[in-house]
Design a protein around this motif. Structure first.
Motif, mmCIF file in Angstrom:
data_model
loop_
_atom_site.group_PDB
_atom_site.id
_atom_site.type_symbol
_atom_site.label_atom_id
_atom_site.label_comp_id
_atom_site.label_asym_id
_atom_site.label_seq_id
_atom_site.Cartn_x
_atom_site.Cartn_y
_atom_site.Cartn_z
ATOM 1 N N ILE A 162 0.968 -1.562 -0.263
ATOM 2 C CA ILE A 162 0.054 -0.172 -0.496
ATOM 3 C C ILE A 162 0.914 1.356 -0.116
ATOM 4 O O ILE A 162 0.035 2.192 0.001
ATOM 5 C CB ILE A 162 -1.152 0.331 1.273
ATOM 6 N N SER A 163 2.548 0.981 0.248
ATOM 7 C CA SER A 163 2.947 1.989 0.125
ATOM 8 C C SER A 163 2.592 3.292 -1.251
ATOM 9 O O SER A 163 2.806 4.308 -1.765
ATOM 10 C CB SER A 163 4.785 2.275 -0.212
ATOM 11 N N HIS A 164 2.519 2.203 -2.413
ATOM 12 C CA HIS A 164 2.556 2.755 -3.494
ATOM 13 C C HIS A 164 0.939 2.677 -4.231
ATOM 14 O O HIS A 164 0.634 3.029 -5.477
ATOM 15 C CB HIS A 164 2.720 1.824 -4.452
ATOM 16 N N ILE A 165 -0.126 3.142 -3.616
ATOM 17 C CA ILE A 165 -1.900 3.601 -3.925
ATOM 18 C C ILE A 165 -1.108 4.979 -4.245
ATOM 19 O O ILE A 165 -0.517 5.931 -3.330
ATOM 20 C CB ILE A 165 -2.242 3.235 -2.353
ATOM 21 N N ALA A 166 -2.047 4.979 -4.865
ATOM 22 C CA ALA A 166 -2.266 6.403 -4.780
ATOM 23 C C ALA A 166 -2.557 8.011 -4.360
ATOM 24 O O ALA A 166 -3.554 7.280 -4.911
ATOM 25 C CB ALA A 166 -2.088 6.825 -6.616
ATOM 26 N N VAL A 167 -2.360 8.117 -3.691
ATOM 27 C CA VAL A 167 -3.293 8.726 -3.080
ATOM 28 C C VAL A 167 -3.282 10.461 -3.472
ATOM 29 O O VAL A 167 -4.087 11.186 -3.073
ATOM 30 C CB VAL A 167 -3.301 9.097 -1.130
ATOM 31 N N ASP A 168 -2.244 11.192 -3.873
ATOM 32 C CA ASP A 168 -2.172 12.720 -5.207
ATOM 33 C C ASP A 168 -1.864 12.599 -5.928
ATOM 34 O O ASP A 168 0.152 12.256 -6.636
ATOM 35 C CB ASP A 168 -1.242 13.824 -4.281
ATOM 36 N N PRO A 169 -2.524 12.604 -6.928
ATOM 37 C CA PRO A 169 -2.494 12.612 -8.913
ATOM 38 C C PRO A 169 -1.047 13.582 -8.659
ATOM 39 O O PRO A 169 -0.412 13.959 -9.626
ATOM 40 C CB PRO A 169 -3.537 12.602 -9.018
ATOM 41 N N ALA A 170 -1.371 14.333 -8.435
ATOM 42 C CA ALA A 170 -0.470 16.008 -8.394
ATOM 43 C C ALA A 170 1.115 15.946 -7.772
ATOM 44 O O ALA A 170 1.710 17.068 -7.483
ATOM 45 C CB ALA A 170 -1.334 17.531 -8.193
ATOM 46 N N GLY A 171 0.802 15.064 -6.688
ATOM 47 C CA GLY A 171 1.739 15.242 -5.237
ATOM 48 C C GLY A 171 3.820 14.479 -6.145
ATOM 49 O O GLY A 171 3.459 14.579 -7.115
ATOM 50 N N GLN A 172 5.068 14.128 -5.737
ATOM 51 C CA GLN A 172 5.595 14.424 -5.905
ATOM 52 C C GLN A 172 6.245 12.943 -6.501
ATOM 53 O O GLN A 172 5.518 11.824 -6.107
ATOM 54 C CB GLN A 172 7.080 14.357 -5.111
ATOM 55 N N GLN A 173 7.092 12.741 -7.654
ATOM 56 C CA GLN A 173 7.141 11.694 -7.744
ATOM 57 C C GLN A 173 8.338 10.463 -6.692
ATOM 58 O O GLN A 173 8.718 10.672 -5.893
ATOM 59 C CB GLN A 173 7.982 11.859 -8.804
ATOM 60 N N CYS A 174 7.822 8.909 -6.523
ATOM 61 C CA CYS A 174 7.667 8.037 -5.189
ATOM 62 C C CYS A 174 9.673 7.460 -6.926
ATOM 63 O O CYS A 174 9.526 7.231 -7.457
ATOM 64 C CB CYS A 174 7.312 7.259 -5.616
ATOM 65 N N VAL A 175 9.658 6.575 -5.593
ATOM 66 C CA VAL A 175 11.277 5.811 -5.969
ATOM 67 C C VAL A 175 10.419 4.939 -7.268
ATOM 68 O O VAL A 175 11.421 4.654 -7.398
ATOM 69 C CB VAL A 175 11.994 5.084 -5.399
ATOM 70 N N CYS A 176 10.000 4.865 -7.028
ATOM 71 C CA CYS A 176 8.929 3.066 -8.217
ATOM 72 C C CYS A 176 8.395 3.939 -9.144
ATOM 73 O O CYS A 176 8.205 2.816 -9.970
ATOM 74 C CB CYS A 176 7.311 2.654 -7.361
ATOM 75 N N GLY A 177 9.040 5.004 -9.156
ATOM 76 C CA GLY A 177 8.086 5.883 -10.161
ATOM 77 C C GLY A 177 6.889 6.103 -10.938
ATOM 78 O O GLY A 177 6.361 6.796 -11.477
ATOM 79 N N LEU A 178 6.151 6.234 -9.672
ATOM 80 C CA LEU A 178 4.348 6.989 -10.054
ATOM 81 C C LEU A 178 4.828 8.164 -8.863
ATOM 82 O O LEU A 178 5.843 8.460 -8.593
ATOM 83 C CB LEU A 178 3.702 5.549 -8.873
ATOM 84 N N ARG A 179 3.604 8.807 -9.460
ATOM 85 C CA ARG A 179 3.529 10.150 -8.465
ATOM 86 C C ARG A 179 2.204 9.866 -7.664
ATOM 87 O O ARG A 179 1.181 9.242 -7.865
ATOM 88 C CB ARG A 179 2.803 11.052 -9.687
ATOM 89 N N GLY A 180 2.871 10.924 -6.555
ATOM 90 C CA GLY A 180 1.728 11.016 -5.406
ATOM 91 C C GLY A 180 1.697 9.465 -4.756
ATOM 92 O O GLY A 180 0.490 9.369 -3.989
ATOM 93 N N CYS A 181 2.405 8.939 -4.392
ATOM 94 C CA CYS A 181 2.347 7.464 -3.830
ATOM 95 C C CYS A 181 2.132 7.949 -2.002
ATOM 96 O O CYS A 181 3.174 8.548 -2.061
ATOM 97 C CB CYS A 181 3.282 6.231 -3.776
ATOM 98 N N LEU A 182 1.638 7.053 -1.608
ATOM 99 C CA LEU A 182 1.036 7.357 -0.161
ATOM 100 C C LEU A 182 2.524 7.151 1.059
ATOM 101 O O LEU A 182 2.476 8.349 1.726
ATOM 102 C CB LEU A 182 0.136 5.581 0.782
ATOM 103 N N VAL A 183 3.316 6.210 0.378
ATOM 104 C CA VAL A 183 4.786 6.404 1.014
ATOM 105 C C VAL A 183 5.072 8.163 0.831
ATOM 106 O O VAL A 183 5.639 8.704 1.948
ATOM 107 C CB VAL A 183 5.214 5.846 0.936
#
Length: 409
Positions: free
Chosen positions: A248-269
């Motif tokens: 669940i670290s990588h559930i997107a909760v903020d589409p405009a958020g910062q980029q995560c190390v996994c490559g997705l954006r706005g992840c919970l972590v």
């Protein structure tokens, strides 16, 4: 043709004996003490079969006669008890920033414990060396010989694929790409080594020793550098087809958020992992240029009523509630257990979390689920790692060393 039939019959008989042995072992472990007659009644096995299996378990040191039980109108039955101290188990938690090692008995009780901060994500070689040192310290502290150790369970901060259990995900922990945790520790200690994700083992620990001992389905959420979830469904860990269930670290909760190390954006972590939490606390406290507070300092500040710390915890509850609401709607567990050091703030986190969940979860899902913090403490995941070995051995009697014979006074 006759030879083939005889061989098949022999194999089937051996398999049935092994299955019955594991069945009885589980029953005696669970009940802690039973008479042979009661075992025969519950399993519908013949008294002679029960006596033969119990004799084998006694010879292996796993059970023993513990005295006479209560008579029900005849001779008092002899009770058979499980020997919790027959073997020891090693449990290891490799957190993102620490290593914890425990030595337990066969009832999850901790006999020895070691803990040290360590940059696990960035330093695989040093981490494995530290694990080996702490394991040996625990064995030496209790004077436990290797032959009395059932095995080693290891919790890792990464998904674990069933086909390569010793390899950590290069996407999550790229520094571990060329390392195999299982092979390294097997070679060092010549013991069976089982590896699983840390949140899965937190869930297993709760299933055996914590909030889930009543058998309810539960979700365990580990709050730390990453945010992981472990699921107990019908009494066992649910891992998914590739071992990534619960990320669940990588559930997107903020589409405009910062980029995560996994490559997705706005992840919970990126919002409630340890690093963004303490950085947010530093900003709110007006301490730019100074070091960020530790999680322990953040917890202490929240308990003391520090406004910035309270605001950070409220934000944590809000965003975590988005993920928990989704879990409730999808899985409807009986219990959600929060673990990790920051969960020790208790209701200061639970109140905003529950409020966030109520806004997003179906009312029926919310009504059927208890959301609580773990009561197992900072050793929970390491004990869960040891429990992984215990669970495997109780299910397969052959995993207990055959040569071990319990000494009698």
């Amino acid at each position: 043709m006759k030879v083939g039939t005889a061989e098949t019959t022999t194999v089937d008989a051996a398999g049935m004996r092994a299955q019955n042995s594991s069945l009885l072992l589980n029953m005696i472990w669970r009940e802690q003490q039973l008479s042979r007659a009661e075992i025969a009644r519950r399993t519908e096995l013949s008294p002679s079969t029960v006596s033969a299996i119990v004799a084998d378990l006694e010879h292996s040191g796993l059970v023993r006669n513990i005295g006479a039980g209560v008579s029900r109108g005849g001779r008092r039955p002899t009770l058979i008890g499980f020997c919790d101290d027959a073997f020891s188990i090693i449990g290891v938690e490799m957190g993102a920033t620490h290593v914890t090692v425990v030595l337990t008995d066969l009832r999850g009780r901790v006999r020895a414990h070691r803990h040290t901060p360590h940059a696990v994500r960035e330093d695989p070689r040093g981490t494995l060396q530290k694990v080996k040192e702490l394991v040996q310290e625990c064995l030496d502290a209790e004077r436990v010989p290797r032959r009395s150790v059932l095995g080693m369970g290891v919790a890792v901060p990464s998904p674990v694929h069933p086909s390569t259990p010793g390899k950590l995900s290069p996407l999550i922990v790229p520094a571990w790409r060329d390392y195999d945790v299982q092979d390294s520790l097997k070679s060092a200690f010549h013991l069976p080594v089982l590896v699983d994700n840390d949140a899965n083992l937190g869930a297993l620990s709760e299933r055996y020793w914590g909030a889930g001992v009543g058998g309810e389905d539960l979700t365990y959420i580990k709050l730390g550098t990453g945010i992981g979830a472990g699921f107990i469904i019908h009494g066992d860990v649910y891992r998914g087809s590739g071992g990534t269930a619960g990320e669940i670290s990588h559930i997107a909760v903020d589409p405009a958020g910062q980029q995560c190390v996994c490559g997705l954006r706005g992840c919970l972590v990126t919002l409630i992992g340890t690093v963004p939490l303490v950085e947010r606390a530093r900003e709110l406290m007006g301490q730019k240029g100074r070091r960020a507070p530790t999680v322990r300092e953040l917890v202490e500040g929240a308990r003391a009523g520090e406004p910035a710390a309270r605001q950070v915890i409220d934000s944590l509850g809000h965003y975590l509630g988005i993920a928990v609401a989704g879990l409730l709607n999808l899985l409807n567990p009986a219990i959600v257990v929060l673990g990790g050091e920051i969960s020790s703030v208790g209701d200061l986190l639970l109140d905003p979390l529950r409020a966030s969940v109520r806004k997003r979860a179906l009312s029926t899902s919310m009504a059927e689920t208890r959301i609580v913090t773990s009561a197992l403490g900072d050793r929970a995941i390491a004990v869960g790692a040891a429990t992984l070995v215990l669970q495997a051995a109780l299910r397969d009697r052959s995993l207990f060393p055959l040569q071990h014979v319990r000494k009698t006074a």
